[in-house]
Structure formats: structure tokens, C-alpha cells
Design an enzyme around this catalytic site. Structure first.
Site, PDB file in Angstrom:
ATOM      1  CE  LYS A 190      -3.253   3.044   0.804  1.00  0.00           C
ATOM      2  NZ  LYS A 190      -2.352   4.211   1.012  1.00  0.00           N
TER       3      LYS A 190
ATOM      4  N   GLY B 130       5.023   4.514   9.639  1.00  0.00           N
ATOM      5  CA  GLY B 130       4.276   5.753   9.500  1.00  0.00           C
ATOM      6  C   GLY B 130       4.004   6.384  10.845  1.00  0.00           C
ATOM      7  CB  SER B 131       1.734   9.115  11.798  1.00  0.00           C
ATOM      8  OG  SER B 131       0.427   8.657  11.510  1.00  0.00           O
ATOM      9  CB  THR B 132       2.012   7.339  16.865  1.00  0.00           C
ATOM     10  OG1 THR B 132       3.438   7.270  16.949  1.00  0.00           O
ATOM     11  CG2 THR B 132       1.409   6.587  18.047  1.00  0.00           C
TER      12      THR B 132
ATOM     13  N   GLY C 195      -1.000   4.287  12.843  1.00  0.00           N
ATOM     14  CA  GLY C 195      -0.691   2.969  13.378  1.00  0.00           C
ATOM     15  C   GLY C 195      -1.754   2.476  14.344  1.00  0.00           C
TER      16      GLY C 195
ATOM     17  CD  GLU D 219      10.275   3.406  12.029  1.00  0.00           C
ATOM     18  OE1 GLU D 219       9.983   4.275  12.889  1.00  0.00           O
ATOM     19  OE2 GLU D 219      10.587   3.674  10.867  1.00  0.00           O
TER      20      GLU D 219
ATOM     21  CB  CYS E  98      10.755   8.292  12.570  1.00  0.00           C
ATOM     22  SG  CYS E  98      11.681   6.912  11.872  1.00  0.00           S
TER      23      CYS E  98
ATOM     24  CD  GLU F 183       7.449  11.550  14.006  1.00  0.00           C
ATOM     25  OE1 GLU F 183       8.525  10.959  13.794  1.00  0.00           O
ATOM     26  OE2 GLU F 183       6.338  11.039  13.788  1.00  0.00           O
TER      27      GLU F 183
END
Length: 491
Positions: free
Chosen positions: A185, A237-239, A242, A259, A292, A393
Site C-alpha cells: 500500500k 508511519g505515524s503513531t 498505526g 515502526e 523519525c 513529532e
């Protein structure tokens, strides 16, 4: 890099190949519609790319399932040879890869990303024939008890927008070496490299269906995660994203390796070699701060605080922002208009609330670059560690500088965020260094280093807390895509 090495503008869009890859089918248009991709450096549309329908997601997963039965039965040395061929192809395509990366994400044009990604494929090609189980003493029984490693199956691979090509090496290489198949994706902000990657895999002799690509937005992501034919999720990607994927995967009790984000502290004690520290402390300008693991919080013991600010500001003042293809440019744009607005908005909020003082930068870069997504290198000082600017972030060229008095305070500040990806510390006191290694809550701790640069394929990389779980790199990276079957033979 020389000017002659950069492809002429009229040739660059030809490297961008929009489409879906569904087994042995390439789909250039879809009834799911299309999305436009904007060049971060110019704000102009690069190309549109098709959005997969739910039926096309299902077709991609079915193709991956069918190919899995063949790919997993390839001998390890055959998989190794295919991955080595793929690495060679990527090096041959280094010019093309550099152009795609620059157009997709605004990365400064370079050919290093191709060599770097190829290194990951060579590293994991070497693991393909070294995956072993273990023999077990079957007490109190008499027989033969052992384990057999097996690939987990179909992996949905979500790659991040800040340099998608590199993530094919970090997450795709170990999955393929283990014998898994992929449904990729692509990020909406970097949709083209995934299609090229699938094409390179076919050129390397990897069977159709082993690598599939379905583009689109959140609906495609959710459909892929919830699909019963997908065995594991690999997400970078971003939290926030996620968490949403984790909730969707829980419906099928589906495992993930994630991650996620970081807000890494870079601790500088008074006894540190400041001349050696400063270049790394200024890493927040690299890739426009879109990394990151970057040390985005600079914690400096008070005796060195003012000088550290002065030296970092000097380096940041020398940044040359501009088009990623222009020789001499040292910083490109951030990935999107919304990112640029978000970054400058967070800086403005911190300034207005008194949570930080803007020492340098803080706004958009105008003039000839006004149409692109360029943000000034921004140095914030006297930052409140509890404020959103120090807890979020930023993913832009923003550095938060925070003073501290003693070791205990430094540790508390460093650990005082929800993230735990990387921590950096500088001191000549090795006993203190040893204490810091134990005390800092992060997946990686660097002593007297602000990072060795790109992550090594031989080193495990990943986080704790909101920075995710699982590891990329080393044997631990390929273990993420293996399942161990226990076998008992009664003899």
C-alpha cells in the site's frame, strides 16, 4: 553530484509510473477513481494515480496468496539469487530511483538511495539459506523434537512517504527472503515508487503475484488490514495511523510490526566535545527534518547551553533551500502543503503560548520557492518539555533546545515523551554513559554520536512506547516474517 548527472526536466515525469499491480495484471486506470500527486518543490501536479476498488484489493490479496504457494517452495538459494539480481537492478536504475525520490517526496536528488536499498536486499538475500530451527530434548518422552521456520504468508506492506524506496529494503527485503509475498500500500504522498519496485521484481525473475500494489486512501488501507487473506501487517508511519490500523487488525487477531514516530532527545553534558556534537545536533535540517529517528530535542547542560545554540544556528543559517535537482541545494521541501501549515502552526502556537522562544526561522520560505512546501530551518530555545511542540513529532526542520542542570533531570526530560525510538547522549564520563544506557527508554541508544546516518541492515531498529514494536534490520528483522512450527516424531 554534477549538473550533467541530473536528468533534464522534460525526461523526469517519464519515471513516474502510476498504476496498480494485481498479480500479472497492470492496471493504469480504475473505476475507483484517481488521486492527484503534487510535486512538493513546486506545488504543481506531477501525475494522477488510480485508486483501487475493494474488488481490486481482493484481487491483489488473492494473487499474493496464490503466489505464496510457489514462492515459499523456492529453494533458499533460488530466492537468494533472485534478491541479489533485484539489488543489481536497483543499482542499475539508480538515476531513475533518484529522480522518483526527488519528485515524490522532495528529497535532494542523489543516487545513494538506490545503493542503500540494494544493500538491504543483499543483506537479507544472505539470510535466505540460513534460517534454522532448533533441536529439543524431548524429556520425559523418547523421540525427536524440533522446530521448523516457516514464512508467515501474505504481508500487507505499508511504506512511509519520506522516501518510500528505502522502506522496500527495510521491510520488503526480509519478508521476501523469508518466503512471504507482499501487497504494497503506497502512501498517497508517494505513490509511484511502489509500481516501479514491482516492475523491478519481475525483471529480477520474481514470479508475478509475489509483489502487488494497491494505491488509494484510508478505505484501501482499512480493506487491506481487515482482509482475511492477509496474514501480517508491516507498517511504517505515524503513531496515529498505526493505532487505527491496529484496531482494524484486532478484528482478525492479525499480528503487526510497526515502526512509528519519534521525538528523540540529544543530551549534551558539559564535558562533551561540543565541536564533535554540533554537526549532528544540526541534523534536523537533513531531509527537511522528515525522519523519525532524528534528534529533534537538543538537551544541553547549562554551562554549554548558549554556545550550543549559537553553533547550531550558524549551521542552520547556511542552509540552501531549493529545488531538489539544483546543484548546491542542501534542503528540499516538506512533503505537502498541509504538512507545511501544520509545522508552522505548531511553531506559532508555541511562541504565542510562551512555551518556546523562536531564535531563528519559524515560517515559510517565500520568493521563488513560495509555491513549494518549504519551511525555514527553525530553532526554538528555552522550550517547555511538556508543551505540544516538544511532545509532538513535528516532521519538519524544527529543533527544540532545552536546558538542564544535572543527570537526573536530563534523563527525566529525555524520557518525558510518549515516544521511545532513539536517544542520543554525549559525555566523556563512561560510568555516566553506562547509567544512561540503562535509564533511557528507547529502542536504540547512541553514545557520543548523533546517529551513524542511515540505519544499517545489520542493526536492529525499532522503538518502544508510542514508537511501535518489532524490529527492522539484523536477524530480528527477518524473524518478524517467520513462524516456528514444533514437530515431534515418536521413534
Amino acid at each position: 553530484m554534477t549538473e550533467q548527472a541530473v536528468p533534464a526536466p522534460e525526461n523526469r515525469p517519464g519515471f513516474l509510473e502510476p498504476g496498480l499491480v494485481l498479480g500479472d495484471r497492470f492496471v493504469a486506470t480504475s473505476i475507483g477513481g484517481e488521486m492527484e500527486h503534487f510535486n512538493p518543490a513546486t506545488g504543481r501536479v506531477n501525475k494522477a494515480f488510480p485508486v483501487a476498488t475493494l474488488d481490486e484489493v481482493d484481487e491483489a490479496v488473492s494473487a499474493a496468496r496464490a503466489a505464496f504457494e510457489e514462492w515459499r517452495r523456492w529453494t533458499p538459494d533460488a530466492r537468494r539469487a533472485a534478491l541479489l539480481r533485484l539489488a543489481d537492478i536497483m543499482v542499475e536504475r539508480r538515476r531513475e530511483i533518484g529522480v522518483i525520490a526527488a519528485l515524490e517526496s522532495g528529497t535532494i536528488y542523489n543516487e545513494f538511495v538506490a545503493a542503500y536499498t540494494a544493500d538491504w536486499f543483499r543483506y537479507y538475500a544472505g539470510w535466505a539459506d540460513k534460517l534454522t530451527g532448533e533441536s529439543i530434548n524431548p524429556y520425559p518422552f523418547r523421540g525427536l523434537d524440533f522446530t521448523v521456520p516457516e514464512p508467515v504468508g501474505v504481508v500487507a506492506l505499508f511504506v512511509a512517504s519520506n522516501g518510500p524506496i528505502g522502506f522496500f529494503g527495510m521491510a520488503g527485503a526480509p519478508a521476501l527472503a523469508a518466503g512471504c509475498t507482499l501487497v504494497v500500500k503506497p502512501p498517497e504522498l508517494g505513490p509511484f515508487s511502489s509500481v516501479s519496485f514491482a516492475r523491478w521484481c519481475l525483471e529480477a525473475g520474481i514470479p508475478p503475484g509475489v509483489v502487488n500494489v494497491v494505491g488509494g486512501g484510508p478505505e484501501v488501507s482499512q480493506a487491506l488490514v481487515r482482509h482475511p487473506g492477509v496474514d501480517k501487517i508491516s507498517f511504517t508511519g505515524s503513531t496515529q495511523t498505526g493505532r487505527r490500523l491496529q484496531e482494524a487488525a484486532a478484528q482478525n487477531v492479525k499480528p503487526l510490526v510497526m515502526e512509528l514516530g519519534g521525538k528523540s532527545a540529544n543530551i549534551v553534558f558539559a564535558d562533551a566535545d561540543l565541536d564533535a556534537v554540533i554537526p549532528g545536533a544540526a541534523r534536523f535540517i537533513n531531509s527537511a527534518g522528515q525522519g523519525c529517528s532524528m534528534p529533534t530535542r537538543l538537551l544541553v547542560q547549562r554551562p554549554r547551553y548558549d554556545r550550543a545554540i549559537e553553533e547550531v544556528a550558524r549551521i542552520a543559517s547556511g542552509v540552501v533551500a531549493g529545488d531538489p535537482f539544483t546543484p548546491g541545494v542542501t534542503m528540499g521541501p516538506v512533503i505537502s502543503e498541509s504538512s507545511a501549515r501544520r509545522i508552522t502552526g505548531l511553531v506559532s502556537d508555541a511562541k504565542e503560548s510562551g512555551a518556546a522562544r523562536v531564535h531563528q526561522g519559524g515560517g515559510r520560505i517565500g520568493g521563488e520557492l513560495a509555491n513549494g512546501y518549504f519551511v525555514e530551518p527553525t530553532l526554538l530555545v528555552d522550550v517547555d518539555n511538556a508543551a505540544p511542540i516538544a511532545q509532538t513529532e513535528i516532521f519538519g526542520p524544527v529543533l527544540c533546545v532545552i536546558p538542564f542542570d544535572d543527570e537526573d533531570e536530563a534523563i527525566a526530560l529525555a524520557n518525558g515523551t510518549g515516544f521511545g525510538l532513539v536517544a542520543y547522549a554525549h559525555t566523556q564520563d563512561m560510568r555516566r554513559a553506562r547509567r544512561l544506557i540503562d535509564s533511557l527508554r528507547a529502542g536504540s541508544v547512541h553514545i557520543n554520536s548523533s546517529g551513524p546516518g542511515p540505519v544499517s541492515p545489520a542493526s536492529p531498529f525499532g522503538g518502544v512506547k508510542d514508537s511501535g514494536y518489532g524490529r527492522q534490520g539484523s536477524r530480528l528483522g527477518i524473524e518478524e516474517f517467520l513462524s516456528y512450527k514444533n514437530v515431534y516424531l515418536n521413534i
